[in-house]
Design an enzyme around this catalytic site. Structure first.
Site, mmCIF file in Angstrom:
data_model
loop_
_atom_site.group_PDB
_atom_site.id
_atom_site.type_symbol
_atom_site.label_atom_id
_atom_site.label_comp_id
_atom_site.label_asym_id
_atom_site.label_seq_id
_atom_site.Cartn_x
_atom_site.Cartn_y
_atom_site.Cartn_z
ATOM 1 N N GLU A 156 5.072 -2.099 -4.697
ATOM 2 C CA GLU A 156 5.215 -1.726 -3.274
ATOM 3 C C GLU A 156 4.023 -2.124 -2.401
ATOM 4 O O GLU A 156 3.431 -1.323 -1.688
ATOM 5 C CB GLU A 156 5.450 -0.201 -3.193
ATOM 6 C CG GLU A 156 6.694 0.231 -3.956
ATOM 7 C CD GLU A 156 6.899 1.740 -3.992
ATOM 8 O OE1 GLU A 156 6.239 2.457 -3.235
ATOM 9 O OE2 GLU A 156 7.724 2.197 -4.809
ATOM 10 N N GLU A 262 14.862 0.518 -10.868
ATOM 11 C CA GLU A 262 14.823 1.974 -10.636
ATOM 12 C C GLU A 262 16.151 2.462 -10.030
ATOM 13 O O GLU A 262 16.192 3.248 -9.121
ATOM 14 C CB GLU A 262 13.659 2.339 -9.707
ATOM 15 C CG GLU A 262 12.307 1.852 -10.195
ATOM 16 C CD GLU A 262 11.162 2.282 -9.306
ATOM 17 O OE1 GLU A 262 11.357 3.160 -8.435
ATOM 18 O OE2 GLU A 262 10.037 1.760 -9.484
HETATM 19 O O1 G3I Z 1 1.881 16.460 -12.242
HETATM 20 C C1 G3I Z 1 2.087 17.395 -11.179
HETATM 21 C C2 G3I Z 1 2.037 18.813 -11.724
HETATM 22 O O2 G3I Z 1 0.730 19.098 -12.213
HETATM 23 C C3 G3I Z 1 2.419 19.783 -10.611
HETATM 24 O O3 G3I Z 1 2.475 21.089 -11.161
HETATM 25 C C4 G3I Z 1 3.786 19.400 -10.041
HETATM 26 C C5 G3I Z 1 4.286 20.332 -8.967
HETATM 27 O O4 G3I Z 1 3.544 20.117 -7.792
HETATM 28 O O5 G3I Z 1 3.710 18.055 -9.500
HETATM 29 C C6 G3I Z 1 3.445 17.120 -10.533
HETATM 30 O O6 G3I Z 1 3.366 15.854 -9.961
HETATM 31 C C7 G3I Z 1 4.620 15.334 -9.535
HETATM 32 C C8 G3I Z 1 4.836 14.021 -10.318
HETATM 33 O O7 G3I Z 1 6.003 13.339 -9.831
HETATM 34 C C9 G3I Z 1 4.998 14.262 -11.810
HETATM 35 O O8 G3I Z 1 6.103 15.034 -12.064
HETATM 36 C C10 G3I Z 1 4.483 15.029 -8.045
HETATM 37 O O9 G3I Z 1 4.438 16.241 -7.332
HETATM 38 C C11 G3I Z 1 5.695 14.223 -7.579
HETATM 39 O O10 G3I Z 1 5.506 13.786 -6.244
HETATM 40 C C12 G3I Z 1 5.841 12.974 -8.445
HETATM 41 O O11 G3I Z 1 7.012 12.299 -8.031
HETATM 42 C C13 G3I Z 1 7.156 10.978 -8.612
HETATM 43 C C14 G3I Z 1 7.048 9.947 -7.475
HETATM 44 O O12 G3I Z 1 7.290 8.643 -8.010
HETATM 45 C C15 G3I Z 1 5.678 9.980 -6.853
HETATM 46 O O13 G3I Z 1 5.669 9.118 -5.737
HETATM 47 C C16 G3I Z 1 8.533 10.899 -9.244
HETATM 48 O O14 G3I Z 1 8.595 11.771 -10.381
HETATM 49 C C17 G3I Z 1 8.834 9.472 -9.671
HETATM 50 O O15 G3I Z 1 10.189 9.359 -10.106
HETATM 51 C C18 G3I Z 1 8.631 8.515 -8.497
HETATM 52 O O16 G3I Z 1 8.857 7.235 -8.943
HETATM 53 C C19 G3I Z 1 8.576 6.190 -7.987
HETATM 54 C C20 G3I Z 1 8.241 4.952 -8.770
HETATM 55 O O17 G3I Z 1 7.137 5.224 -9.614
HETATM 56 C C21 G3I Z 1 7.962 3.785 -7.836
HETATM 57 N N1 G3I Z 1 9.122 3.543 -6.977
HETATM 58 C C22 G3I Z 1 9.514 4.715 -6.187
HETATM 59 C C23 G3I Z 1 9.825 5.893 -7.115
HETATM 60 C C24 G3I Z 1 10.257 7.081 -6.296
HETATM 61 O O18 G3I Z 1 9.195 7.532 -5.487
#
Ligand code: G3I
Length: 348
Positions: A156, A262
């Protein structure tokens, strides 16, 4: 909140989802999806869910033959402090994939999101930032060189208007951070398939044209890239399948491996609270079938594979991101197959 609480929240959600209604699909869990395809069928995985959820484990093990780490390889998790890497989750995923003979797609080395504080506050000069970039990429690739043969090197990097995103990497290193990343990745593994990964390439011709021009130019200057990952976070309502087909053609005509990297198909963009009708799930299946049918028409040398961004509707990132119920994947909240799964078996 510590990750362990997040895991506990996941377990509670599993219990809550266990009382959700059936999606009344029309087929039972069948042969492995990947056994029907001429190319890998992948899924984004959270290693801790393999431990806590038997259906998550069983579907991942039986239906898919390529794994993308959904989060555990991202900078903030795998390299949380400047002199500290955290390998446990990725190592467990590598072991799982060895056990079930699955390939791993390394996601993602350089992104502007999910960066640890130490990177965001790093105060080195340009040379120090170059070393930071190189050390991160090569430390990870060299550790997993015998187990991971394809990587999202940069994720991205472009804005919707086709300009380069003003990420911390571009601010600190200029536009050249992208080619530096690919050069460092190629140096680490001369045989790996190196990808650029982005969203909306199927729906935004300006962005797609800019990406292709940039990487064609980079290739012409002798810096290697093998493929483009089209994330394909789409919805039942857009983009038109003809636009998707055109984007597939365009990218492969430029000579890139094409990874649908994805894939999910949102069906609740109007944030309705009631569970979707059977007709909605059949529409989702039909749309998926058309996407895959167009992918199957491509020259086989460019078909790198199709990866779904999550195992079941209970695992999709869309729910938290858009704060709405969502049902975008092949298996429902009860990990039962949906019409989209049945359709995929038919069209692969
Ligand atoms: O690890 C923390 C944890 O410690 C905390 O308790 C919890 C609750 O706040 O959050 C956890 O982190 C989360 C992380 O995923 C791991 O689960 C983040 O809040 C959350 O924002 C994060 O979301 C991920 C997102 O990328 C971040 O931008 C999604 O799971 C993941 O599917 C998504 O994947 C991305 C690709 O990598 C790139 N393309 C876009 C796609 C969607 O955004």
């Amino acid at each position: 909140m510590q990750r362990r609480y997040f895991v506990q929240l996941f377990i509670l959600l599993l219990l809550f989802n266990s009382c959700k209604k059936e999606n009344n699909t029309s087929c039972a869990l069948n042969d492995a999806l990947y056994s029907k395809a001429d190319y890998p069928i992948g899924v984004a995985v959270e290693p801790y869910k393999l431990i806590f959820s038997t259906p998550y484990y069983n579907i991942t093990a039986s239906q898919f033959n390529r794994i993308s780490p959904e989060n555990c390889m991202k900078f903030e998790y795998i390299h949380p402090n400047q002199n500290q890497y955290y390998w446990d989750e990725m190592d467990s995923l590598v072991q799982f994939c060895k056990t079930y003979s699955k390939s791993i797609h390394g996601h993602t080395l350089i992104w502007h999101k999910q960066l640890p504080e130490w990177v965001l506050n790093f105060s080195g000069d340009e040379s120090a930032w170059e070393s930071l970039l190189k050390d991160h990429i090569q430390t990870i690739m060299l550790r997993y060189k015998q187990n991971i043969y394809s990587w999202d090197v940069v994720n991205e990097a472009f804005n919707e208007d086709g300009t380069l995103r003003n990420s911390i990497w571009r601010t600190k290193l200029g536009d050249r951070y992208i080619e530096l990343a690919f050069q460092y990745a190629r140096e680490a593994d001369p045989n790996a398939k190196l990808f650029y990964n982005d969203y909306n390439l199927e729906s935004n011709p300006n962005k797609r044209t800019a990406v292709l021009q940039y990487f064609d130019n980079m290739k012409n200057r002798g810096i290697e890239i093998d493929g483009i990952g089209m994330q394909m976070h789409v919805s039942l309502y857009s983009p038109d399948v003809n636009d998707i087909a055109l984007s597939f053609q365009e990218i492969t005509e430029h000579g890139y491996l094409l990874h649908i990297s994805e894939l999910d198909i949102a069906i609740n963009i109007y944030k309705k609270l009631e569970y979707p009708s059977k007709e909605k799930f059949l529409q989702q299946a039909d749309y998926l079938g058309k996407i895959v049918a167009n992918y199957n028409q491509l020259n086989k040398q460019y078909q790198f594979g199709i990866t779904f961004w999550g195992v079941s509707d209970a695992d999709t990132w869309l729910v938290n991101f858009y704060n709405r119920p969502e049902y975008p994947l092949l298996f429902d909240n009860l990990y039962a197959p949906k019409s989209a799964y049945c359709k995929l078996l038919d069209v692969l």
